[in-house]
Design a protein around this motif. Structure first.
Motif, short mmCIF file in Angstrom:
data_model
loop_
_atom_site.label_atom_id
_atom_site.label_comp_id
_atom_site.label_asym_id
_atom_site.label_seq_id
_atom_site.Cartn_x
_atom_site.Cartn_y
_atom_site.Cartn_z
N ASP A 1 -10.19 32.33 -13.95
CA ASP A 1 -11.57 32.55 -13.35
C ASP A 1 -12.53 31.46 -13.87
O ASP A 1 -13.36 31.07 -12.90
CB ASP A 1 -12.06 33.94 -13.56
CG ASP A 1 -11.25 35.12 -12.86
OD1 ASP A 1 -10.55 34.79 -12.06
OD2 ASP A 1 -11.20 36.26 -13.56
N ARG A 2 -12.37 30.93 -14.96
CA ARG A 2 -13.53 29.96 -15.61
C ARG A 2 -13.04 28.56 -15.63
O ARG A 2 -13.40 27.75 -16.07
CB ARG A 2 -13.78 30.29 -17.11
CG ARG A 2 -14.50 31.77 -17.03
CD ARG A 2 -14.44 32.34 -18.40
NE ARG A 2 -15.23 33.61 -18.33
CZ ARG A 2 -15.08 34.71 -17.93
NH1 ARG A 2 -13.88 34.90 -16.89
NH2 ARG A 2 -15.73 35.58 -17.86
N GLY A 3 -11.83 28.42 -14.80
CA GLY A 3 -11.21 26.90 -14.63
C GLY A 3 -10.83 26.33 -15.77
O GLY A 3 -10.65 25.30 -15.96
N GLN A 4 -10.38 27.06 -16.88
CA GLN A 4 -9.90 26.74 -18.03
C GLN A 4 -8.55 26.83 -18.21
O GLN A 4 -7.84 26.64 -19.37
CB GLN A 4 -10.66 27.64 -19.26
CG GLN A 4 -12.13 27.35 -19.11
CD GLN A 4 -12.87 28.22 -20.00
OE1 GLN A 4 -12.45 29.04 -20.74
NE2 GLN A 4 -14.34 28.14 -20.16
N TYR A 38 -8.93 35.61 -17.33
CA TYR A 38 -10.05 35.21 -17.94
C TYR A 38 -10.10 33.67 -17.82
O TYR A 38 -11.21 33.14 -17.55
CB TYR A 38 -10.07 35.58 -19.40
CG TYR A 38 -11.32 35.17 -19.96
CD1 TYR A 38 -12.74 36.20 -19.74
CD2 TYR A 38 -11.61 34.35 -20.89
CE1 TYR A 38 -13.79 35.63 -20.42
CE2 TYR A 38 -12.81 33.99 -21.59
CZ TYR A 38 -13.81 34.65 -21.40
OH TYR A 38 -15.06 34.36 -22.11
N ASP A 39 -9.11 32.90 -18.28
CA ASP A 39 -9.16 31.37 -18.23
C ASP A 39 -9.22 30.87 -17.08
O ASP A 39 -9.76 29.91 -16.44
CB ASP A 39 -7.90 30.94 -18.92
CG ASP A 39 -7.89 31.31 -20.41
OD1 ASP A 39 -9.07 31.60 -21.06
OD2 ASP A 39 -6.92 31.28 -21.18
N GLN A 62 -16.70 39.27 -24.34
CA GLN A 62 -15.35 38.86 -23.84
C GLN A 62 -14.94 39.71 -22.73
O GLN A 62 -15.82 40.94 -22.37
CB GLN A 62 -14.18 39.35 -24.97
CG GLN A 62 -14.14 38.42 -26.02
CD GLN A 62 -13.73 36.99 -25.90
OE1 GLN A 62 -12.63 36.63 -25.29
NE2 GLN A 62 -14.40 36.04 -26.20
N PRO A 63 -14.05 39.45 -22.01
CA PRO A 63 -13.81 40.27 -20.66
C PRO A 63 -13.25 41.68 -20.93
O PRO A 63 -12.68 41.84 -21.87
CB PRO A 63 -12.74 39.40 -20.20
CG PRO A 63 -12.13 38.52 -21.06
CD PRO A 63 -13.04 38.23 -21.99
#
Length: 337
Positions: free
Chosen positions: A89-92, A86-87, A61-62
């Motif tokens: 940065d991941r395009g989520q 976190y989301d 996890q981050p």
């Protein structure tokens, strides 16, 4: 049959040098395994395997999620802030991620992180509409993050947040209060600067100023108790009259107090045509009856009680002891009625 098949597979691997298998073997030692270090492959029950996979997931996890919230930042906001990053940065990140984060705002320290999130959201070209902007500004104002709001609306390219009239007026009133309550003259002038900067925001977004907006500026300058604040209030009042907007009763009370304090009656006469009330207060220097009438008018307007007390003392000091006692008596009679 199994032995024959195994010999055949080995022979085929030698002929092709088994590039895929060899690459997997070379990388096997560096891949994160979802199993205990003591075992190279799962040998336990399905429940043990599930626990192993859960442990490996938590390890990756981050890192931010494992930190404590900074001073002043509420734990719940910080947890959702780190998940938001976190989301994103991941395009989520879902389309309403930033709005949901705004709902968790509670403190000015939360607002500092939210402003970073807003910029990051904007840089990532994520959706942002008028409803989002309303939520952002209202939650920031409720959190008393006034400096953040001023910075956000003054920097449209980075934030794309458009305020309405009520947002700006609330912001101005907050800084006006700061200019009165600040302990040092320097801090009061700094707060006054923000009042005027907020006024500029109205013009920047094409929102017409009103008499109430001008009144906020005038009152802030007078009650700051500084010579610079008073100078600005006079200039602002003259500008307001020149635009054709009438002075509000609260602005008249503040200006009357300022003129009486400064003993600038000649300058005050410039404003007399804009207010009959002003004329009474200006002439109070020479006429005790006018002083009593002016104070009674103050009471009837239902203005600020601090304004009433302040102007009572100033009027008494101006008209002297002879009429001062009558002014005081008039206020006492009115307060009991």
């Amino acid at each position: 049959m199994n032995r024959v098949a195994l010999r055949f597979f080995r022979a085929a691997s030698r002929r092709s040098n088994a590039p895929c298998l060899g690459a997997w073997c070379a990388a096997k030692s560096t891949l994160p395994l979802a199993f205990p270090a003591s075992s190279s492959r799962p040998t336990g029950s399905p429940s043990q395997l599930k626990r192993c996979l859960s442990t490996a997931s938590q390890q990756h996890q981050p890192a931010e999620q494992q930190d404590e919230a900074p001073a002043g930042v509420t734990p719940r906001f910080y947890s959702e802030y780190t998940q938001f990053n976190y989301d994103l940065d991941r395009g989520q990140a879902p389309s309403n991620a930033l709005r949901m984060l705004a709902y968790r705002l509670r403190t000015p320290e939360d607002a500092n992180l939210f402003q970073l999130a807003l910029r990051k959201w904007r840089t990532a070209s994520q959706p942002q509409d008028l409803a989002d902007n309303t939520v952002f500004l209202e939650t920031l104002l409720r959190s008393r993050a006034y400096d953040n709001v001023l910075d956000i609306v003054c920097n449209r390219p980075h934030h794309n947040v458009w305020p309405n009239y009520e947002h700006v007026r609330t912001l101005m009133q907050a800084f006006a209060s700061e200019s009165v309550l600040a302990q040092t003259e320097e801090a009061r002038i700094e707060a006054l600067d923000k009042v005027y900067k907020s006024f500029g925001v109205l013009l920047y977004y094409g929102i017409p100023p009103t008499a109430e907006v001008y009144a906020t500026i005038i009152i802030a300058g007078v009650y700051s108790g500084t010579s610079e604040g008073w100078r600005r209030s006079v200039v602002t009042a003259k500008e307001q009259v020149a635009t054709g907007l009438p002075l509000t009763k609260d602005a008249e009370i503040a200006l009357a107090l300022g003129y009486l304090r400064a003993q600038e009656f000649e300058d005050a006469e410039v404003m007399v045509p804009a207010s009959k009330f002003f004329a009474k207060v200006v002439t109070a220097k020479h006429d005790g009856e006018a002083a009593i009438s002016a104070v009674e008018d103050l009471i009837s307007t239902g203005g600020f009680s601090p304004a009433l007390e302040s102007i009572k003392d100033v009027v008494i000091s101006v008209v002297g002891d002879r009429h001062g006692s009558r002014v005081k008596a008039a206020i006492e009679r009115a307060s009991k009625s």
